[in-house]
Write an enzyme that holds these catalytic residues in place. Structure first.
Site, PDB file in Angstrom:
ATOM      1  N   CYS A  28      47.668  44.264  53.617  1.00 42.03           N
ATOM      2  CA  CYS A  28      47.360  42.914  54.115  1.00 42.03           C
ATOM      3  C   CYS A  28      47.144  41.942  52.963  1.00 42.03           C
ATOM      4  O   CYS A  28      47.603  40.802  53.006  1.00 42.03           O
ATOM      5  CB  CYS A  28      46.082  42.900  54.957  1.00 42.03           C
ATOM      6  SG  CYS A  28      45.889  44.293  56.057  1.00 42.03           S
ATOM      7  N   ASP A  29      46.411  42.356  51.963  1.00 43.35           N
ATOM      8  CA  ASP A  29      45.892  41.398  50.984  1.00 43.35           C
ATOM      9  C   ASP A  29      46.436  41.546  49.565  1.00 43.35           C
ATOM     10  O   ASP A  29      46.147  40.699  48.712  1.00 43.35           O
ATOM     11  CB  ASP A  29      44.353  41.498  50.950  1.00 43.35           C
ATOM     12  CG  ASP A  29      43.748  41.134  52.307  1.00 43.35           C
ATOM     13  OD1 ASP A  29      44.336  40.280  52.990  1.00 43.35           O
ATOM     14  OD2 ASP A  29      42.717  41.705  52.680  1.00 43.35           O
ATOM     15  N   CYS A  39      42.288  46.542  52.880  1.00 43.55           N
ATOM     16  CA  CYS A  39      43.685  46.688  53.294  1.00 43.55           C
ATOM     17  C   CYS A  39      44.621  46.110  52.240  1.00 43.55           C
ATOM     18  O   CYS A  39      44.815  44.896  52.168  1.00 43.55           O
ATOM     19  CB  CYS A  39      43.911  46.021  54.646  1.00 43.55           C
ATOM     20  SG  CYS A  39      45.610  46.180  55.227  1.00 43.55           S
TER      21      CYS A  39
END
Ligand code: NDP
Length: 313
Positions: free
Chosen positions: A140-141, A137
């Site tokens: 997300c990261d 992701c």
């Protein structure tokens, strides 16, 4: 089975969508019962730091966040049970659900919150470094790799979108594409090809992700020439698709060709009355914890309204 034994609200799945449905359903006195599935807490339990969930200004760890969600659902009385739903029958007004192949349950409403699973390449190094530089992701990261060099595997719309997202944050993005062309829409491909700090490695396969405690590079093979080279990256993103965990519902619930449940737009309603779909099982576009939680709330509110309509109090 007497009507006393019919569950008012059965929630299948225990990610942000399922727990949020539990919080709302329990507070509305629907006495929800939740079955967690094999991975209680869902996909967030295999991530590390979460910084984009509102309400956690200092960030938190994915598994801890799911413990918080669980505690909040339990606080209002959600009955959370470990178990795997493996069969359903949605043919009648009372919905039948089987847990662990043995227990048969009957419910007026069912909220499907079974999520989706990221597809992985299947390399041992990918598994070992998952959460330590390997991620499925970018939204997300990606932030953790600001100013660094990263790689992303895949050539669909997700990979193309995530590559351009990463390119805004990172110094350089290698996009590893296994064929000589991309599956992504032309518009997305053009964005990738016109972004100067993305280098597409065509006809390329990842042999290994390198690094001991964190990612330090990847060994890439060109499938046309046989040439093998190392790239130096600190983040390695896999964007080769997700599989929604919806196979057990396919005989009853309308889905698209990939298995994502088709909810009536703007609601969590499915084609079966009293069955609602929330979270990633019905969302192939946004796939964020916060959007999953939002639709979990919708599922509980839709279930509450449906129960009122059929006169169940
Ligand atoms: P897709 O299934 O569309 O694409 C997967 C990609 O991963 C393909 O390019 C495939 O390669 C590649 N791939 C699969 N397995 C491997 C492997 N083992 N090694 C290397 N590469 C591999 O998944 P997406 O997640 O990209 O998209 C899912 C759906 O969601 C699509 O319908 C997409 O259009 C949609 N979507 C729409 C968005 C939007 O409209 N903004 C944003 C994101 C997704 P190959 O092509 O060779 O098979």
């Amino acid at each position: 089975m007497s009507s006393d034994n019919i569950i008012k609200c059965l929630i299948i799945g225990s990610g942000p969508a399922g727990y949020t449905a539990g919080i709302y359903a329990a507070r509305a006195d629907l006495k929800p019962i939740m079955y967690t599935g094999m991975q209680p807490g869902g996909q967030l339990t295999i991530t590390t730091e979460v910084e984009n969930y509102p309400g956690y200004p200092k960030g938190t760890q994915g598994p801890e966040m799911m413990e918080d969600f669980k505690a909040q659902a339990e606080r209002f009385g959600t009955d959370i049970r470990f178990g795997y739903v493996n069969k359903v029958d949605f043919s009648g007004p009372i919905h039948k659900v089987w847990v662990d192949e043995t227990t048969e349950l009957h419910a007026h409403t069912v909220i499907i919150a079974t999520g989706a699973s990221a597809k992985w390449l299947g390399l041992p190094s990918e598994q070992r470094l998952n959460g330590f530089g390997v991620s499925a992701c970018a939204v997300c990261d990606g932030f953790f790799f600001k100013g660094q060099d990263v790689a992303i595997v895949g050539a669909g719309d997700t990979a193309a979108e995530e590559a351009t997202y990463l390119a805004k944050l990172c110094k350089k993005v290698y996009m590893i594409v296994r064929r000589g062309e991309m599956r992504a829409s032309k518009a997305m491909q053009n964005r990738v090809l016109n972004t100067p700090n993305i280098e597409v490695l065509w006809d390329s396969e990842t042999e290994e992700i390198l690094g001991e405690k964190g990612v330090s590079g990847a060994r890439i093979k060109n499938l046309k020439t046989g040439e093998v080279k190392n790239i130096n990256v600190t983040g390695f993103f896999v964007a080769i698709g997700h599989t929604p965990n919806t196979a057990i519902f396919k005989d009853w619930i309308d889905m698209d060709e990939q298995g994502y449940i088709k909810a009536v737009p703007g609601t969590s309603k499915t084609n079966v009355k009293g069955v609602f779909a929330v979270g990633d099982a019905a969302d192939k576009v946004y796939r964020q914890a916060v959007t999953a939680a939002g639709t979990g709330c919708m599922g509980a509110l839709d279930a509450e309204r449906y129960l009122a309509e059929i006169g169940i109090h």
